[in-house]
Design a protein around this motif. Structure first.
Motif, mmCIF file in Angstrom:
data_model
loop_
_atom_site.group_PDB
_atom_site.id
_atom_site.type_symbol
_atom_site.label_atom_id
_atom_site.label_comp_id
_atom_site.label_asym_id
_atom_site.label_seq_id
_atom_site.Cartn_x
_atom_site.Cartn_y
_atom_site.Cartn_z
ATOM 1 N N ILE A 158 14.197 -1.403 27.246
ATOM 2 C CA ILE A 158 14.893 -2.410 28.054
ATOM 3 C C ILE A 158 15.560 -1.751 29.252
ATOM 4 O O ILE A 158 15.434 -2.209 30.392
ATOM 5 C CB ILE A 158 15.955 -3.157 27.208
ATOM 6 C CG1 ILE A 158 15.275 -4.014 26.143
ATOM 7 C CG2 ILE A 158 16.842 -4.034 28.100
ATOM 8 C CD1 ILE A 158 16.234 -4.650 25.163
ATOM 9 N N LEU A 181 14.836 -2.150 33.360
ATOM 10 C CA LEU A 181 15.848 -2.531 34.350
ATOM 11 C C LEU A 181 15.526 -1.916 35.712
ATOM 12 O O LEU A 181 15.633 -2.569 36.747
ATOM 13 C CB LEU A 181 17.219 -2.017 33.914
ATOM 14 C CG LEU A 181 18.063 -2.888 33.008
ATOM 15 C CD1 LEU A 181 19.385 -2.211 32.761
ATOM 16 C CD2 LEU A 181 18.288 -4.235 33.648
ATOM 17 N N PHE A 197 12.644 -4.003 37.287
ATOM 18 C CA PHE A 197 12.766 -5.433 37.564
ATOM 19 C C PHE A 197 13.964 -5.753 38.435
ATOM 20 O O PHE A 197 14.045 -6.816 39.024
ATOM 21 C CB PHE A 197 12.854 -6.219 36.259
ATOM 22 C CG PHE A 197 11.580 -6.182 35.485
ATOM 23 C CD1 PHE A 197 10.407 -6.616 36.083
ATOM 24 C CD2 PHE A 197 11.536 -5.710 34.196
ATOM 25 C CE1 PHE A 197 9.222 -6.576 35.398
ATOM 26 C CE2 PHE A 197 10.344 -5.667 33.503
ATOM 27 C CZ PHE A 197 9.180 -6.099 34.104
ATOM 28 N N VAL A 198 14.914 -4.836 38.491
ATOM 29 C CA VAL A 198 16.138 -5.131 39.222
ATOM 30 C C VAL A 198 16.097 -4.458 40.578
ATOM 31 O O VAL A 198 16.233 -3.257 40.685
ATOM 32 C CB VAL A 198 17.355 -4.653 38.419
ATOM 33 C CG1 VAL A 198 18.617 -4.928 39.195
ATOM 34 C CG2 VAL A 198 17.406 -5.356 37.084
ATOM 35 N N PHE A 227 31.265 0.482 33.774
ATOM 36 C CA PHE A 227 30.122 -0.387 33.541
ATOM 37 C C PHE A 227 30.280 -1.719 34.273
ATOM 38 O O PHE A 227 29.354 -2.197 34.928
ATOM 39 C CB PHE A 227 29.931 -0.630 32.040
ATOM 40 C CG PHE A 227 28.892 -1.654 31.730
ATOM 41 C CD1 PHE A 227 27.549 -1.369 31.949
ATOM 42 C CD2 PHE A 227 29.231 -2.901 31.247
ATOM 43 C CE1 PHE A 227 26.581 -2.312 31.681
ATOM 44 C CE2 PHE A 227 28.268 -3.842 30.975
ATOM 45 C CZ PHE A 227 26.938 -3.551 31.192
ATOM 46 N N VAL A 242 27.834 -3.231 37.172
ATOM 47 C CA VAL A 242 27.162 -4.529 37.165
ATOM 48 C C VAL A 242 27.452 -5.262 38.475
ATOM 49 O O VAL A 242 26.564 -5.868 39.078
ATOM 50 C CB VAL A 242 27.610 -5.373 35.956
ATOM 51 C CG1 VAL A 242 27.030 -6.778 36.040
ATOM 52 C CG2 VAL A 242 27.179 -4.719 34.665
ATOM 53 N N ASP A 243 28.690 -5.175 38.946
ATOM 54 C CA ASP A 243 29.051 -5.836 40.199
ATOM 55 C C ASP A 243 28.196 -5.347 41.357
ATOM 56 O O ASP A 243 27.805 -6.119 42.224
ATOM 57 C CB ASP A 243 30.530 -5.579 40.527
ATOM 58 C CG ASP A 243 31.438 -6.554 39.825
ATOM 59 O OD1 ASP A 243 30.924 -7.591 39.373
ATOM 60 O OD2 ASP A 243 32.651 -6.290 39.719
ATOM 61 N N VAL A 268 25.244 -3.801 41.020
ATOM 62 C CA VAL A 268 23.865 -3.614 40.561
ATOM 63 C C VAL A 268 23.470 -2.136 40.627
ATOM 64 O O VAL A 268 22.436 -1.765 41.165
ATOM 65 C CB VAL A 268 22.873 -4.482 41.362
ATOM 66 C CG1 VAL A 268 21.553 -4.619 40.592
ATOM 67 C CG2 VAL A 268 23.425 -5.857 41.613
ATOM 68 N N MET A 301 24.082 1.304 34.641
ATOM 69 C CA MET A 301 23.896 0.251 33.639
ATOM 70 C C MET A 301 22.964 0.719 32.529
ATOM 71 O O MET A 301 23.245 0.549 31.342
ATOM 72 C CB MET A 301 23.314 -1.003 34.287
ATOM 73 C CG MET A 301 24.303 -1.753 35.163
ATOM 74 S SD MET A 301 23.508 -3.108 36.027
ATOM 75 C CE MET A 301 23.096 -4.193 34.687
ATOM 76 N N TYR A 318 24.625 3.374 30.350
ATOM 77 C CA TYR A 318 25.664 2.797 29.484
ATOM 78 C C TYR A 318 25.027 2.056 28.310
ATOM 79 O O TYR A 318 25.484 2.160 27.170
ATOM 80 C CB TYR A 318 26.551 1.849 30.298
ATOM 81 C CG TYR A 318 27.772 1.380 29.545
ATOM 82 C CD1 TYR A 318 28.879 2.208 29.401
ATOM 83 C CD2 TYR A 318 27.821 0.122 28.969
ATOM 84 C CE1 TYR A 318 29.991 1.790 28.707
ATOM 85 C CE2 TYR A 318 28.939 -0.307 28.272
ATOM 86 C CZ TYR A 318 30.018 0.533 28.153
ATOM 87 O OH TYR A 318 31.114 0.123 27.459
ATOM 88 N N LEU A 319 23.952 1.326 28.613
ATOM 89 C CA LEU A 319 23.226 0.583 27.579
ATOM 90 C C LEU A 319 22.754 1.525 26.478
ATOM 91 O O LEU A 319 22.991 1.300 25.284
ATOM 92 C CB LEU A 319 22.019 -0.101 28.223
ATOM 93 C CG LEU A 319 21.479 -1.367 27.593
ATOM 94 C CD1 LEU A 319 22.505 -2.466 27.665
ATOM 95 C CD2 LEU A 319 20.208 -1.795 28.314
#
Lengths: 322, 312
Positions: A22, A26, A29-30, A277, A281-282, A284, A289, A292-293
């Motif tokens: 996952i 990221l 896709f991000v 984290f 996210v703020d 991107v 991210m 951290y995941l």
């Protein structure tokens, strides 16, 4: 025993594989990582060159293998925003989170167990009733509201304690600690209380229930019949036997503390990994991210593995039942 | 023996009154108070356009000159703004009513999503069994070991990151619903699976199987309705948790944007003014949130006791 541990271990590896897949996806896709690294006016050739340098034109499986290989060595690349290695950033922020979680865990354990023992023995005193009804309210209050209320009371109105930050830190070379300054201790009080409150009520209720159960058993009656001192019955005979379930939930509670540290750190602007984290996210900031995941998943997998094995060791019924 | 027909179908009202749940309800004052508060909250927030003194989304009704006014009873307060105004001059009471509506809506939508997903997977898992069951329940187990709020933050973070920046605020509410719903489902799946395992061996299900009904029809028409009692309990407690989760996400700045604020967003915005002594911008939304969550929680607690046959 060995089969049990191996089964759990295999499951943990599977979970980590899914989570890392996952976090790898990221990156793809991000947004476009190249756009995140170069300015607006980069030429087409420069973009292509970066793409090749980063290996982004390789087949997806090759990229995944490389990502996994790097991740296993703790390398998640450069942060898009701060342009520094992610592992470095995480290790810089980790002491703040660990110290906060540590102090909260101590508060939750010490206060939770003592109040639990007290309310379990003196079931009908008014103090027990007050503690219990307060703990019910405590469960319903969202963490961030407790934090805001504490800040308003102790930082804005009374001006006793600072409302944000870590206060003074002492650099021990590889670990920045706030335990060595008065300022640091003052700064950690409010966030630690906020973070510990929920776990405290859980431990309190568990110890109370266990205590009430143990007090009804025959060996306590027998100890009383032998004329042992009340204090020795309560603490030597009763409390000891309530600790088995408590010890096993401590592990899970550390997981809970880490989860809620994201919220507490944001409320108090505590410079730990949780705040990092949320900021990632703020903006991107995908590498942070993703790291951290994986980091959080690894932590939970280890905690659960240890708790499972502990259960197995501590409770013979599970061993026989399997 | 008389030939007089016995009235075997009592009126609906009579059936309701004979119901054990109804009996338990009117005999526990706590549940009645909780239900009353919940009902008042829900009616109030859904009739916000009718009862709110102002419309906080209508720029013509907002004046910056009226910003940061304290509640009506405090010094400097104005009587038309009962709970004071926020930094933009919006009436606090009205913003709380509209914000509460959004909070409750997101909570209900998230619980519905989690419920539909969890119950379908749970019933399928329990009825089919075997490898399907093992896979679904293992996923649920693994997910349950991670605290819900952390998972919601992670899913929400990924969801926001996937969206292009221009539409992020517009779709924020759906991302939040999805994040909380996806966090919720294992609870529902466990309960529904447990109930399905009990029902699947009963004679009426065997009878349905013998007359050749397809599996999906048996699951949908015969087993599903009989799993709903325990699901209802989880859904009520889940609603309280979902409202907290939404408020937390919004408070972290990861949820509903400030243009259409929910209770959590209001608390976040107000928090910035706490140090200047403008306590009411945070205080009233926070109180509204706590009262709402507490009432729903109490209702859920009562339901757990009332619907659990083991405790009777």
């Amino acid at each position: 025993m060995l089969a049990f541990i191996l089964k759990r271990l295999a499951q943990s590896v599977l979970v980590m594989a899914v989570v890392s897949a996952i976090s790898f996806s990221l990156f793809n896709f991000v947004g476009d990582p190249v756009n995140n690294m170069v300015g607006q006016d980069a030429t087409r050739e420069q973009r292509v060159q970066i793409r090749i340098d980063l290996g982004l034109d390789d087949p997806i499986l090759v990229q995944y293998t490389r990502f996994m290989g790097n991740a296993l060595q703790g390398d998640f690349g450069l942060s898009y925003r701060i342009k520094r290695p992610v592992d470095e950033l995480i290790f810089e922020r980790l002491p703040a989170t660990i110290e906060l979680v540590f102090v909260s865990a101590i508060i939750a354990l010490v206060v939770g167990i003592s109040l639990g023992v007290y309310t379990g023995i003196r079931r009908n005193s008014w103090i027990s009733r007050t503690v219990l009804s307060t703990s019910l309210v405590g469960v319903s209050l969202p963490t961030f509201i407790i934090g805001i209320a504490l800040i308003y009371l102790f930082a804005v109105i009374l001006r006793w304690l600072p409302s944000s930050g870590r206060g003074g830190v002492v650099d021990l070379g590889w670990w920045k600690t706030s335990f060595l300054t008065v300022d640091g201790w003052r700064a950690i009080i409010l966030p630690a209380i906020t973070l510990s409150l929920f776990q405290l009520t859980l431990i309190l209720r568990l110890v109370r229930a266990e205590m009430m159960e143990v007090m009804r058993t025959d060996y306590i009656k027998f100890a009383r019949a032998r004329g042992l001192a009340e204090r020795s019955i309560n603490f030597v005979h009763a409390l000891r036997n309530t600790l088995v379930p408590v010890i096993t939930i401590i592990g899970l509670n550390i997981g809970g503390l880490i989860a809620f540290s994201v919220i507490t750190e944001t409320v108090f602007q505590w410079p730990g990994t949780g705040l990092m984290f949320i900021q990632a996210v703020d903006f991107v900031d995908v590498p942070i991210m993703a790291a951290y995941l994986v980091f959080v998943a690894l932590l939970f997998v280890i905690i659960n593995l240890v708790v499972d094995i502990l259960y197995f060791v501590v409770d013979p019924r599970i061993r026989l039942g399997d | 023996m008389t030939d007089q027909p016995i009235n075997i179908t009592p009126s609906r009202w009579q059936r309701l009154k004979d119901n054990d749940i109804y009996w338990s309800f009117i005999n526990s004052p706590g549940a009645m108070i909780a239900a009353a508060i919940t009902l008042i909250c829900i009616v109030a927030v859904f009739s916000a356009p009718l009862i709110a003194p102002f419309n906080p989304f209508d720029p013509s009704q907002i004046s910056l000159w009226d910003g940061k006014l304290p509640p009506a009873w405090a010094e400097g307060g104005q009587s038309q703004y009962l709970l004071g105004t926020d930094n933009q001059g919006r009436d606090m009471l009205s913003t709380i009513l509209y914000g509460g509506r959004l909070s409750v809506l997101v909570g209900i939508a998230a619980v519905c999503l989690g419920m539909v997903l969890g119950v379908s997977l749970g019933v399928i898992s329990g009825y089919i069994g075997g490898a399907t069951d093992a896979i679904i329940m293992r996923i649920a187990d693994v997910q349950l070991t991670i605290p819900g709020i952390l998972l919601a933050i992670l899913i929400n973070g990924i969801g926001r990151a996937v969206l292009p920046i221009e539409v992020r605020d517009e779709f924020a509410i759906y991302v939040v619903i999805l994040a909380i719903g996806l966090t919720d489902w294992p609870q529902f799946a466990r309960v529904a699976r447990g109930a399905t395992l009990v029902e699947a061996n009963k004679e009426y299900v065997q009878a349905a199987r013998v007359i050749g009904l397809p599996s999906w029809l048996i699951m949908l028409r015969h087993i599903l309705p009989n799993t709903l009692r325990p699901v209802l309990v989880i859904a009520t407690i889940g609603l309280a948790l979902a409202i907290i989760a939404e408020a937390t996400l919004s408070f972290l700045g990861q949820g509903i944007p400030p243009t259409t604020p929910s209770l959590g967003t209001l608390i976040r915005v107000g928090n910035e003014y706490l140090f200047s002594g403008l306590w009411w911008i945070t205080f009233f939304p926070a109180i509204a949130l706590v009262v709402l969550v507490f009432a729903v929680n109490l209702l859920g607690d009562w339901m757990r006791d009332a619907l659990n046959p083991k405790l009777r």
